[in-house]
Design an enzyme around this catalytic site. Structure first.
Site, PDB file in Angstrom:
ATOM      1  CG  HIS A   1      -8.524   7.139  -3.214  1.00 22.32           C
ATOM      2  ND1 HIS A   1      -7.430   6.814  -4.547  1.00 22.32           N
ATOM      3  CD2 HIS A   1      -8.166   6.087  -2.563  1.00 22.32           C
ATOM      4  CE1 HIS A   1      -6.528   6.601  -3.240  1.00 22.32           C
ATOM      5  NE2 HIS A   1      -7.036   6.263  -2.120  1.00 22.32           N
TER       6      HIS A   1
ATOM      7  CB  SER B   1      -1.168  -0.140   0.912  1.00 20.46           C
ATOM      8  OG  SER B   1      -0.969  -1.344   1.355  1.00 20.46           O
TER       9      SER B   1
END
Lengths: 531, 307
Positions: free
Chosen positions: A423, A251
């Site tokens: 997003h 991430s």
């Protein structure tokens, strides 16, 4: 303002009509590949004074610049910030040796302008109607590859829709769509070979899809069940597959960029016929890792292709807030239909008809310093590509790969696009951008539709095949979700394995304690996790 | 590097300069610029580069010019190095060795006197070892390179000048084992890295005073060798930990917890932990000396413990 638009309209006209303006920019650094031809600088070279061997005092560019930035209220003296280039006459130059080499000296004090005035155009081959622009350079696609590209893009689009819905229904915890950016991942994957190693950011599942990752495998990862090759350890969308040469997604933003340089370094040591392709978004270019990775790649001459998906948004941060591009253009990005930009001298809204708008925006949204200009600062060959044009992306990546491997050098590709979706499922982008803007990009600038028009024009696709594909894919997706939902999770021992190669005593101890707790309180233990 | 062509070194000034403490001297001449890579100054990034290279089959040894600079690489070490083997479901391994000189030196200032073992000890997926003699430095380094797990090897700035006779033939030290330095009966003194020498100095004084300390160099900071430590505790019933890192959240704190949890019944007295104070290391020589545990303090602690 009106004057500027009129001038720019002529430029658009030039852009459409002129052939091979790429040649103007790359004539010093582009080595001709099989399909691209070496072009002489055309009349555009006076409007685009970016050519490194033709540095001259461009009064034309300076006057255009003055129109763009009217500084009536600015009391300061801006004469030193002209867009001019120093005169470079050989006879006068006396070189001085410094660390780094010999450098000519001039006695006129000239600052390099912070911007070149005109922006780097983007390489685009298909127009909005799916027709190839006359005289384009591009790599020919076979019917088989083109159809596979198209069906993959449709699959990705549908998968995104259905998995997003599944999250909304509470069946998976999280999802990220690639809506609007399907071409960037799939066309690139089509241009690469199976040996090229990918280090993705997180919006590129298209590559896995191309390489053969099945719908069922995608679903398994999202549900974190025992069929997930990642053993249920990463959050949804963070796929990874060693056999498909796709490194597991992590991430934190941009951490994969220096790792990509390391992978390329390894390929270089082994002299493999393969390169590394790594992705990041516009936001990722602000990270320190971006800078260092590009620098390292250039210094170590690593065969890495850096693809930056400039989709305009980093969650809610518009690119105008991410890096310094022209304020005016950033306003355009937000208001596609009426051009009343705050802060500009003209406050009258100007609306234009649909088709012209289309080309307008395709020109202006490609204008903006963006990321492509940074490549040069590191000594990296770069190109700006229309990320919604699958053919252009295919051709650009195909060539970039060849350059990276044969010349052992990094390449930077900035793919301009727009993030149509939110997003992620944790975001509601209507809070910071207009619904009109999203709708426009979704309907008018969809890369999948655009490519379909071209494929249909070639007689390679039909309406029947389209509805056939969509209905069968929908069934397959629903089925996959249902099956993955019901499949067991990975067994308990996988909580402790793979932390090290062999579980050390403290982890074995912790596993034992956990099992003892479960035996004592079986009612609190989930039923779908085998012991 | 001779044995395995995949082993390579990367770091600042490791190539022709030979490294800031000359650990890699001569290697660039022997193995070339590509295998002994001089990197630009971006710790997070060359650590990331090492991780990427490791995933693809190389075995990089990443050098931090000073351990303290590796704080800049914390993101890559924690989020990627330690985690990627796990999050990829075992598909990708990261056999890197991250090493560098750390610890308090002679007036190097606070930023060059960091002890990172306490900051890194929580990261799952990594192993940590600290070497203290030429013998175990070589052994641990070889073992770390051959290990499939990422290993952080802590060297000490003041120990590079040590000389010792070591075997010609190949040997490796076990990464998870502690080292029995001096067997004894009265008290177990656990230490590592440079403090081993302060402890041995104190031990001489203690022996003269009639005590019989057992000195163990724990070497493996993560995981602890609770087998050897446990056996020692069961024998002596008293534990003193002497370390160089800060008291709060240090290795000693974790070790105290581990021993108490496992060997509580065998202890006749609370565990005593001597560490540096929770202050940045001062530059002034006299002050610096007093942030580090001195042999006299060790002697006093043992005397109190054994009452």
């Amino acid at each position: 303002m009106a004057l500027w638009f009129a001038k720019s309209r002529t430029i658009i006209h030039h852009l459409k009509r002129e052939v091979g303006f790429m040649g103007v920019f790359h004539q010093n650094i582009w080595t001709s590949s099989s399909s691209s031809s070496y072009m002489q600088p055309g009349p555009l070279s006076s409007i685009f004074p970016f050519n490194s061997s033709q540095r001259f005092k461009s009064t034309k560019a300076a006057s255009q610049h003055e129109h763009l930035y009217s500084t009536d209220d600015d009391g300061g003296d801006n004469s030193q910030a002209d867009i001019t280039y120093p005169p470079f006459s050989e006879e006068k130059a006396e070189g001085l040796d410094f660390p780094g080499g010999n450098v000519a000296c001039i006695s006129e004090m000239r600052f390099l302008s912070e911007s070149t005035g005109m922006r780097i155009p983007c390489y685009s081959v298909l127009d909005g109607n799916g027709e190839i622009i006359v005289g384009s350079d591009y790599e020919q696609l076979s019917e088989e590859i083109a159809v596979k590209m198209y069906t993959s893009m449709v699959t990705l689009q549908m998968m995104d829709t259905m998995f997003y819905e599944a999250q909304r229904q509470g069946r998976i915890s999280f999802y990220m769509t690639s809506t609007g950016e399907e071409a960037i991942s799939i066309a690139a994957a089509a241009a690469l070979t199976a040996d090229d190693i990918i280090l993705p950011q997180y919006r590129e599942p298209g590559i896995l899809l191309w390489r053969g990752f099945t719908i069922e495998e995608f679903a398994s990862q999202c549900f974190g069940n025992k069929d997930d090759c990642g053993k249920g350890r990463q959050m949804p969308n963070h796929y990874g597959s060693k056999k498909l040469n796709f490194v597991t997604i992590s991430s934190p933003i941009a951490t994969q960029l220096p790792q990509a340089v390391g992978v390329a370094y390894s390929l270089k040591m082994d002299k493999k016929d393969a390169c590394v392709v790594t992705y990041t978004g516009d936001g990722g270019t602000s990270e320190g890792d971006f800078h260092a990775a590009l620098n390292f790649a250039a210094v170590t001459e690593a065969p890495v292709v850096f693809i930056c998906r400039n989709n305009g948004w980093a969650i809610s941060t518009n690119i105008s807030e991410q890096f310094r591009s022209t304020y005016l253009f950033s306003c355009l990005l937000r208001l596609p239909f009426s051009f009343s930009c705050k802060g500009s001298p003209c406050t009258k809204p100007i609306t234009l008809s649909g088709t012209i708008q289309c080309f307008f925006l395709s020109a202006f949204l490609s204008l903006g310093d963006g990321i492509v200009v940074r490549g040069r600062a590191y000594g990296i060959r770069s190109i700006r590509v229309d990320g919604n044009d699958a053919l252009a992306v295919y051709s650009a990546i195909h060539t970039a790969r060849e350059m990276a491997i044969s010349e052992q050098r990094p390449v930077l590709v900035e793919a301009l696009s727009y993030r149509v979706g939110h997003h992620s499922t944790s975001d509601d982008s209507t809070k910071y951008r207009s619904v009109d803007e999203i709708e426009y990009w979704k309907k008018v600038r969809d890369p999948v539709n655009r490519f379909r028009k071209w494929v249909e024009r070639n007689g390679w696709w039909s309406e029947e095949e389209e509805s056939e594909l969509r209905s069968s894919m929908k069934k397959q997706l629903l089925q996959a979700i249902q099956v993955a939902e019901k499949t067991e999770k990975p067994p308990l021992k996988e909580l402790f394995s793979d932390v090290y190669d062999v579980p050390p005593p403290n982890l074995r101890e912790q596993e034992k304690q956990l099992r003892e707790t479960i035996i004592r309180y079986p009612q609190d233990y989930p039923s779908d996790v085998p012991l | 590097m001779d044995r395995d062509p995949h082993v390579c070194v990367m770091g600042e000034d490791v190539g022709h300069y030979g490294g800031s403490y000359k650990v890699t001297r001569g290697l660039a001449d022997k193995y070339g610029d590509l295998r002994v890579l001089d990197t630009p100054i971006a710790e997070n990034s060359f650590t990331g580069m090492g991780i990427g290279a490791a995933m693809t089959g190389l075995r990089p040894i990443i050098e931090g010019m000073n351990m303290g600079f590796l704080l800049l690489a914390f993101n890559q070490i924690s989020n990627n190095c330690g985690m990627l083997h796990y999050t990829s479901g075992g598909q990708f391994t990261i056999p890197v060795v991250i090493r560098g000189p750390g610890g308090v030196g002679r007036q190097l200032g606070a930023e060059h006197s960091q002890r990172l073992e306490s900051y890194f000890q929580s990261i799952p997926g990594i192993q940590m070892v600290a070497c203290s003699t030429p013998y175990n430095a070589k052994g641990l380094m070889k073992a770390a390179i051959r290990s499939e797990n990422p290993v952080i090897l802590f060297e000490h700035v003041l120990l590079y000048n040590l000389k010792e006779r070591i075997p010609d033939e190949e040997y490796i030290c076990n990464l998870e084992e502690a080292e029995m330095v001096r067997p004894g009966e009265h008290v177990t003194i656990l230490t590592y890295s440079r403090m081993r020498y302060h402890v041995m100095q104190a031990a001489k004084t203690l022996v003269n005073k009639g005590y019989d300390p057992e000195v163990i160099d724990i070497r493996s900071l993560k995981p602890f060798d609770l087998h050897m430590i446990g056996n020692s505790v069961k024998k002596t019933h008293r534990v003193l930990i002497v370390e160089e890192c800060m008291r709060t959240g240090g290795i000693g704190a974790s070790l105290t917890a581990a021993i108490t949890e496992n060997f509580h019944d065998y202890l006749d007295a609370p565990i005593v932990c001597l560490s540096s104070q929770d202050v940045p290391t001062p530059y002034a020589g006299t002050l610096e000396e007093w942030t580090v545990v001195q042999p006299a303090q060790i002697v006093t602690a043992v005397e109190q413990l054994c009452q």
